[in-house]
Structure formats: structure tokens, C-alpha cells
Design a protein around this motif. Structure first.
Motif: not given
Ligand code: ARG
Length: 461
Positions: A23-25, A83-87, A109-111, A319-324
Motif C-alpha cells: 500500500a502507498s495510500i 492500495e493507492d490514491i488512484h484506486m 493504466s496506473r503506470n 516496476s513496483k520499486d518505483m513506488q518508493e
Molecule cells: N502506487 C503505484 C506507484 O506509486 C501506482 C502504479 C501501480 N502500477 C502497477 N502496475 N502496479 O507506482
């Protein structure tokens, strides 16, 4: 239960620990306004292109605006499960408007969504940083103007080197923060492309108009490569680089303020508003704000190294790493804002002790170079020889425990017979600084010219 957004191929939901790590929310809720703006622009474009029905788009827009007010009123319930702001936003939209909400994510996409949100946020923050830097530069210009002729010792190795003016020293910081300002503008320039419509990574088969969404969101143009669009975090790295360099400048200034405000130097006095006392030592006035500016630089530098390290091993594209990326940038931004504001206040408020500066300017044989230059100019000595003669004069003054200007003419002549009374004119600190009229030099007239240049430049910056 499996996830409502992508649960189709899942039999069960995530483990609690999966939810916690995923989760990043908790932090990306900061992007709500950008997320909603991006969705509004996207849905309008979809309707215009005939990809979704106008009636659905109207419902979507209405729902998104409701969500914006709910978040701003503090009544929106954020859920970690989502999970995040988008969802979180999309799920609430479904509650508010029903099935039409499901059409918003067409050709997206969320990307690309997170990339467009974060670019918008970073661009806004860079713009704010530019304004803050302009305020700091203006504070320095005022100090420089007031002290264009105030002499102080200039240092190398923190040892007295040559007399300079405090105004000139202030203008050195104007140059540094001026470069930071231009780096901020450069970063905005490169960031100013919209990734929206890159979709997951390959673009989309729907007839979208990326130029339209780019301009609706205030970007100069759309990004040109969909793979790069969702794998690029240069804008975040550049923000952190710009912030780290700027913080480093602020930290050097903070260090000087710490030194200058000691009773031993006593060059400046901090206002009560920007210092603290000691709970045990009644005489103390501590430069805590300056110390904290110096310390917080460590955090910002850490965030830069942190994100560089996150990015360095990632294959293209997302990659999800980028959420950091977000916490680093959010914290660096908040920290830098605070540092610039505190410094602007401190610089504007501090009192300059011109007597202490002048006294110090004359100590440490600070005009030795002026003596050497005089020997070159007036007695025709090669500089190396003049340097040697002056070194002996310094040794002599040191032995007699006095300044160069207090040496007798007989003593000076014993070192070189070409020396005349005229030499005393260059041994005073005021004459020393006045003589350094070279472009960018410390002479008060030159410092004033530098100030005029920056006032004009700042008005356009
Ligand atoms: N919370 C995700 C982020 O900060 C959003 C993108 C998620 N995309 C995915 N393919 N899971 O990067």
C-alpha cells in the motif's frame, strides 16, 4: 475476497503483510488533486474522441469533483485495501456514479496515471521552490546593498586571507542561489511533458489524443516514447539533485552563520526570533535554526542517493520499486521549503557587527598581498620577489606583535630601500578593498554594480 479492481484471475485476496508492504495510500494521498485533474482531462478527451459517451463523461466529471470536495473537507475515507490514491478515487467514483465509473480507466493504466500525477506535483513544487529562492536572493541583495562597503576578512582555509566587503560575501550567495534558481527552471523545462496515454507501457489501440490531454494539464507536449514514459523518474531525481545542491548551499551558509554568531567572531547577531536559549547557561544564545538547516541537508542528500539506488537496477518499463520515489521527493520538498524559509528569515533579521568585522579585517596581516602588489607596481619588483619581501615584513610585524601598517618606515626600508611612505595607503583595509575593482572583485563600486545586475535579472527570473 479478491481485489475489486483486478480480482478476475484471483481466487483469494492478499495476505495482510502483502497489503502492508504494497500500500502507498499513506503517502500518495498527497497526489489527490493531480490524480483528479488527470482523470478529468483524460475523461474529457475520451468523450471528445467518441471513446466513451458524453453522458458517462458528465457523470464521471461530477463524481470526481464530488470526491475532490470530500477529500478537501476531510470526509473522504481512505482505505489501505485499495492500495493507492488512484484506486481509492476510482472506487469511490463507482460508489458515487455506478457503472459509468468503470469507463474512466479506458486507454489508461496506473503506470501512466501515477507518472502524470507525480510530474504535475513535482512541477508545482519546483515552481514554489523558484519563488522561495527569489525571496532568499532578494533578502541577500538588501543585505549586500546595506553593506557594500562594510569590510570583513575574506577567508581561505578559514584563515584570514584578504579583506573583502560583507556585501561582496552576500553576493557570493546570490550567485549560488541564482544558479539553484536556474537549475529549478531547467528541471521544469525538461519535466514539462505529459506521459498520460502511454498506458501500461505500449500505448493503446484506442484513438486517444495525447496532445489534447497534455495541453489540458498545462504540459508543453506529450512524451514521445510510451516505454520511457512509464519507466522514467528523472524528474524526481532532478528535483532531488536540485534540492541537494541547494541544500548544500544553505548548509554552507548555515555553517558560516554558526561561526559568525560565536562570541569569538561576533560578526553577526541573530534576532531573538531565530535563536534559542539554554536551560542551564543563562548567557547562551544558540543558532539552532542555522544548525538545523545544516543538519537537514543530510536528509535531502540521503533521499537523492536513496532514489538513485532504487532506480539503478530497474529493467524497463514500470516496476513496483518505483513506488518508493514519492516519500523521498515529498520529504525533500517539505524539508527544502522549510530550510529556505528559515534562512530567508535569518538573513533578513540578523544584525551585522560592522566594528567586529572591521577589526577582524585588519588582523592576521590581511593586507600582505596589497604590500606585495605595491612592491610590484611602485618598485618594479617581480611578484615572486615582492612575495618574499612581504613575507619578511609579516615575520617582522609578528615578532614586534603589531600589524603591518604599524611597522616603522625604517623597518620597512630595511627590507627593501624602494619602499616609501606611500606604502601605508595600501596597508589599510578600506583602501585594500577599494583597489580591487576588477570585474567581480570586492571593491564597493564593483559590488554595487553586481547588485544592480542581479536586481534586473531577478525581476525577469
Ligand atoms: N502506487 C503505484 C506507484 O506509486 C501506482 C502504479 C501501480 N502500477 C502497477 N502496475 N502496479 O507506482
Amino acid at each position: 475476497a479478491s481485489n475489486e479492481m483486478w480480482g478476475g484471475r484471483f481466487a483469494s485476496g492478499p495476505a495482510a503483510i502483502m497489503e502492508a508492504i504494497n500500500a502507498s495510500i499513506g503517502f500518495d494521498k498527497k497526489l489527490y488533486a493531480q490524480d483528479i485533474a488527470g482523470s478529468l482531462a483524460h475523461s474529457e478527451m475520451l468523450a471528445e474522441q467518441g471513446i466513451i459517451a458524453k453522458a458517462d463523461q458528465e457523470k464521471i466529471a461530477h463524481g470526481l469533483n464530488t470526491i475532490l470536495s470530500e477529500i478537501e473537507a476531510g470526509t473522504f475515507v481512505f482505505s489501505t485495501k485499495l492500495e493507492d490514491i488512484h484506486m481509492n478515487v476510482e472506487s469511490r467514483l463507482a460508489e458515487l456514479i455506478g457503472p459509468a465509473a468503470g469507463r474512466l480507466h479506458t486507454a489508461r493504466s496506473r503506470n501512466d496515471q501515477v507518472a502524470v500525477d507525480f510530474r504535475l506535483w513535482t512541477k508545482n513544487e519546483l515552481t514554489r521552490t523558484a519563488e522561495a529562492l527569489k525571496g532568499l536572493i532578494a533578502a541577500f541583495l538588501d543585505k549586500a546593498e546595506a553593506h557594500a562597503a562594510t569590510v570583513m576578512p575574506g577567508f581561505t582555509h578559514l584563515q584570514t586571507a584578504q579583506p573583502v566587503t560583507f556585501g561582496h560575501h552576500c553576493m557570493a550567495y546570490v550567485e549560488m542561489f541564482g544558479r539553484d534558481l536556474s537549475r529549478v527552471r531547467d528541471a521544469i523545462e525538461r519535466l514539462d511533458e505529459s506521459p498520460l496515454g502511454a498506458a501500461a507501457l505500449a500505448g493503446t489501440g484506442f484513438p486517444i489524443d495525447r496532445h489534447r490531454t497534455a495541453s489540458a494539464l498545462g504540459f508543453r507536449e506529450p512524451t514521445r516514447n510510451s516505454i520511457d514514459s512509464v519507466s522514467d523518474r528523472d524528474y524526481a531525481l532532478e528535483f532531488l539533485s536540485v534540492a541537494a545542491i541547494c541544500a548544500t548551499h544553505l548548509s554552507r551558509l548555515a555553517e558560516e552563520i554558526v561561526i559568525w554568531s560565536t562570541p569569538q567572531f561576533a560578526f553577526v547577531r541573530l534576532s531573538d526570533q531565530f535563536s534559542t536559549g539554554s536551560s542551564i547557561m543563562p548567557q547562551k544564545k544558540n543558532p539552532d535554526a542555522a544548525e538545523l538547516v545544516r543538519a537537514k541537508t543530510g536528509r535531502i542528500n540521503g533521499h537523492l542517493v536513496g532514489l538513485l539506488t532504487v532506480m539503478k537496477g530497474l529493467p524497463l518499463a514500470y516496476s513496483k520499486d518505483m513506488q518508493e520515489d514519492k516519500e523521498a521527493v515529498f520529504d525533500a520538498a517539505e524539508t527544502l521549503d522549510l530550510m529556505i524559509a528559515a534562512m530567508t528569515g535569518m538573513v533578513g533579521d540578523m544584525t551585522i557587527n560592522t566594528d567586529a568585522m572591521k577589526r577582524a579585517a585588519g588582523s592576521g596581516f590581511s593586507t600582505a598581498t596589497d604590500l606585495a602588489d605595491w612592491l610590484v607596481r611602485e618598485a618594479g619588483l617581480p611578484f615572486r620577489e615582492a612575495h618574499h619581501v612581504t613575507g619578511r615584513a609579516v615575520a617582522m610585524a609578528e615578532a614586534q606583535k603589531k600589524g603591518l601598517e604599524k611597522l616603522s618606515i625604517e623597518d620597512l626600508r630595511s627590507l627593501n630601500p624602494a619602499i616609501t611612505e606611500d606604502v601605508y595607503s595600501v596597508l589599510s583595509v578600506n583602501n585594500s578593498v577599494k583597489s580591487r575593482k576588477s570585474f567581480g572583485g570586492t571593491a564597493p563600486a564593483e559590488v554595487k554594480r553586481q547588485i544592480r545586475y542581479w536586481r534586473k535579472r531577478l525581476a525577469k527570473a
